[in-house]
Design a protein around this motif. Sequence first.
Motif, PDB file in Angstrom:
ATOM      1  N   PHE A 137       0.812  -1.120  -0.003  1.00 26.50           N
ATOM      2  CA  PHE A 137       0.023   0.120  -0.134  1.00 26.50           C
ATOM      3  C   PHE A 137       0.887   1.236   0.067  1.00 26.50           C
ATOM      4  O   PHE A 137       1.557   1.771   1.109  1.00 26.50           O
ATOM      5  CB  PHE A 137      -0.735   0.044   0.941  1.00 26.50           C
ATOM      6  CG  PHE A 137      -1.705  -1.079   1.334  1.00 26.50           C
ATOM      7  CD1 PHE A 137      -2.791  -1.685   0.220  1.00 26.50           C
ATOM      8  CD2 PHE A 137      -1.912  -1.708   2.582  1.00 26.50           C
ATOM      9  CE1 PHE A 137      -3.503  -2.498   0.316  1.00 26.50           C
ATOM     10  CE2 PHE A 137      -2.991  -2.802   2.569  1.00 26.50           C
ATOM     11  CZ  PHE A 137      -3.619  -3.337   1.492  1.00 26.50           C
ATOM     12  N   ASN A 138       1.005   2.075  -1.148  1.00 26.12           N
ATOM     13  CA  ASN A 138       1.748   3.335  -1.311  1.00 26.12           C
ATOM     14  C   ASN A 138       0.697   4.310  -0.564  1.00 26.12           C
ATOM     15  O   ASN A 138      -0.600   4.032  -0.197  1.00 26.12           O
ATOM     16  CB  ASN A 138       2.027   3.821  -2.673  1.00 26.12           C
ATOM     17  CG  ASN A 138       3.143   3.011  -3.045  1.00 26.12           C
ATOM     18  OD1 ASN A 138       2.858   1.757  -3.624  1.00 26.12           O
ATOM     19  ND2 ASN A 138       4.083   3.454  -3.271  1.00 26.12           N
ATOM     20  N   PHE A 139       1.387   5.256   0.201  1.00 26.98           N
ATOM     21  CA  PHE A 139       0.434   6.128   0.921  1.00 26.98           C
ATOM     22  C   PHE A 139       0.916   7.550   0.738  1.00 26.98           C
ATOM     23  O   PHE A 139       2.125   8.090   0.073  1.00 26.98           O
ATOM     24  CB  PHE A 139       0.044   5.685   2.181  1.00 26.98           C
ATOM     25  CG  PHE A 139       1.638   5.735   2.959  1.00 26.98           C
ATOM     26  CD1 PHE A 139       1.971   7.087   3.543  1.00 26.98           C
ATOM     27  CD2 PHE A 139       2.359   4.765   3.095  1.00 26.98           C
ATOM     28  CE1 PHE A 139       3.332   6.847   4.396  1.00 26.98           C
ATOM     29  CE2 PHE A 139       3.584   4.624   3.952  1.00 26.98           C
ATOM     30  CZ  PHE A 139       4.060   5.999   4.655  1.00 26.98           C
ATOM     31  N   THR A 140       0.038   8.650   1.111  1.00 27.64           N
ATOM     32  CA  THR A 140       0.306   9.835   0.997  1.00 27.64           C
ATOM     33  C   THR A 140       0.341  10.178   2.551  1.00 27.64           C
ATOM     34  O   THR A 140      -0.481   9.895   3.289  1.00 27.64           O
ATOM     35  CB  THR A 140      -0.919  10.750   0.425  1.00 27.64           C
ATOM     36  OG1 THR A 140      -0.944  10.049  -0.872  1.00 27.64           O
ATOM     37  CG2 THR A 140      -0.331  12.305   0.356  1.00 27.64           C
ATOM     38  N   GLU A 160      10.051  10.068  -0.130  1.00 27.89           N
ATOM     39  CA  GLU A 160       9.431   9.588  -1.444  1.00 27.89           C
ATOM     40  C   GLU A 160      10.385   8.518  -1.955  1.00 27.89           C
ATOM     41  O   GLU A 160       9.705   7.459  -2.669  1.00 27.89           O
ATOM     42  CB  GLU A 160       9.530  10.607  -2.437  1.00 27.89           C
ATOM     43  CG  GLU A 160       8.624  11.897  -2.146  1.00 27.89           C
ATOM     44  CD  GLU A 160       8.935  12.635  -3.199  1.00 27.89           C
ATOM     45  OE1 GLU A 160       7.784  13.809  -3.329  1.00 27.89           O
ATOM     46  OE2 GLU A 160      10.010  13.136  -3.961  1.00 27.89           O
ATOM     47  N   GLY A 161      11.719   8.182  -1.654  1.00 28.05           N
ATOM     48  CA  GLY A 161      12.281   7.047  -2.116  1.00 28.05           C
ATOM     49  C   GLY A 161      11.941   5.807  -1.507  1.00 28.05           C
ATOM     50  O   GLY A 161      12.167   4.509  -1.776  1.00 28.05           O
ATOM     51  N   LEU A 162      11.142   6.053  -0.306  1.00 24.43           N
ATOM     52  CA  LEU A 162      10.659   4.822   0.595  1.00 24.43           C
ATOM     53  C   LEU A 162       9.194   4.445   0.202  1.00 24.43           C
ATOM     54  O   LEU A 162       8.529   3.416   0.373  1.00 24.43           O
ATOM     55  CB  LEU A 162      10.437   4.989   1.944  1.00 24.43           C
ATOM     56  CG  LEU A 162      11.976   5.294   2.842  1.00 24.43           C
ATOM     57  CD1 LEU A 162      11.699   5.659   4.174  1.00 24.43           C
ATOM     58  CD2 LEU A 162      12.838   4.247   2.759  1.00 24.43           C
ATOM     59  N   GLY A 163       8.652   5.208  -0.949  1.00 24.58           N
ATOM     60  CA  GLY A 163       7.389   4.865  -1.469  1.00 24.58           C
ATOM     61  C   GLY A 163       6.351   5.798  -0.901  1.00 24.58           C
ATOM     62  O   GLY A 163       5.015   5.405  -1.286  1.00 24.58           O
ATOM     63  N   MET A 164       6.646   6.743  -0.363  1.00 26.07           N
ATOM     64  CA  MET A 164       5.558   7.879   0.178  1.00 26.07           C
ATOM     65  C   MET A 164       5.412   8.975  -0.769  1.00 26.07           C
ATOM     66  O   MET A 164       6.303   9.484  -1.290  1.00 26.07           O
ATOM     67  CB  MET A 164       5.898   8.395   1.644  1.00 26.07           C
ATOM     68  CG  MET A 164       6.483   7.136   2.690  1.00 26.07           C
ATOM     69  SD  MET A 164       7.017   8.014   3.949  1.00 26.07           S
ATOM     70  CE  MET A 164       7.698   6.554   4.705  1.00 26.07           C
ATOM     71  N   GLU A 165       4.163   9.427  -0.970  1.00 28.06           N
ATOM     72  CA  GLU A 165       3.909  10.701  -1.462  1.00 28.06           C
ATOM     73  C   GLU A 165       3.751  11.647  -0.399  1.00 28.06           C
ATOM     74  O   GLU A 165       2.994  11.862   0.707  1.00 28.06           O
ATOM     75  CB  GLU A 165       2.383  10.535  -2.124  1.00 28.06           C
ATOM     76  CG  GLU A 165       2.245  12.154  -2.782  1.00 28.06           C
ATOM     77  CD  GLU A 165       0.634  12.107  -3.415  1.00 28.06           C
ATOM     78  OE1 GLU A 165       0.360  12.849  -4.217  1.00 28.06           O
ATOM     79  OE2 GLU A 165      -0.057  11.366  -2.819  1.00 28.06           O
ATOM     80  N   VAL A 166       4.481  12.862  -0.595  1.00 26.86           N
ATOM     81  CA  VAL A 166       4.623  13.738   0.389  1.00 26.86           C
ATOM     82  C   VAL A 166       4.219  15.154   0.076  1.00 26.86           C
ATOM     83  O   VAL A 166       4.721  15.667  -0.938  1.00 26.86           O
ATOM     84  CB  VAL A 166       6.140  13.817   0.916  1.00 26.86           C
ATOM     85  CG1 VAL A 166       6.346  15.040   2.264  1.00 26.86           C
ATOM     86  CG2 VAL A 166       6.670  12.323   1.412  1.00 26.86           C
TER      87      VAL A 166
END
Length: 319
Positions: A137-140, A160-166
């Motif tokens: 689950f990618n997340f914001t 963001e490199g860990l897969g998060m939208e910031v």
Amino acid sequence: MREKLVDSGYAAGWAALKLLPEPVVRVLGDQLADFTWRRRGRGVLQLEKNLARVRPTASPAQVRELSRAGMRSYLRYWMESFRLPTWNDRKIADRMQVEGTEHLVAAMEAGRGAVIALPHMANWDLAGAWVVRHLGFNFTTVAERLKPESLFDRFVAYREGLGMEVLALTGSDISVIGTLARRLRAGKLICLVGDRDLSAAGLPVEFFGETTRMPAGPAALAQRTGAALLPVTLWYDGPVMRARIHPPIEVPDDPDRQAAKAAMTQAMADVWATGIAEHPQDWHMLQRFWVADLPSEGAARPQDAQQEQETSAEPTSHA
């Protein structure tokens, strides 16, 4: 010049600590924590004031020892964060043990979206990386801006490199709450660190017998979109970090939307209080937190919040 030095220091830490053997990093973190603790600076003294409320029966000596363990936990967070981009999926899995994943999976499979709300406990970045890498689950999330801007950009790139939208909380043309609501209505996941209110517009809650304010965002988003509101607690247990995803906090059947939002925020605070009481050393709250500690008769001035945020140099996630 100070801002350049701060940014250079973090850049050097990220570069150097990735190369050192893990036992060396662990010892170094404990030494830095003990050095900071012995200096008795503002952050350590405030941490002890906060911990004394969590453990009101503790003696001053016991509170000091608890704050020492708290500083070691806090430096462990930093040391792990500097090294986290180099960890593969297997290592992240080995470092995490999570209870209650069924609550998150059920909300996501139902397409309703979910708001994960955490306090400043243990390593929320590691928890986020685990959600991305092992649940898929990618997340914001939302980050408070830091000075210098280059340091904030560095942290955004790291997450963001860990897969998060910031999303930046301030300084952007986009509506943060509107964007988060759109993500949730699309069945997506958002994660917010939500125990500390920096806006002076949070909702009053009772927390360890005293009044504080917490951001209204997590409850408001769940109320507005129908997403599941899932409080989470984190703590260190030897070499691993444990997390508990608690059952969803439901929207009360109350026509007064403000009262319903306040009740949800209080319920979330109660869950966090239980987790913090069990693992107080892993609650990284080095800033003024309760209303009684804030200036101007309990109203946090923006410059005070900004000063403390710069002191912690930590772009935590809020809404």
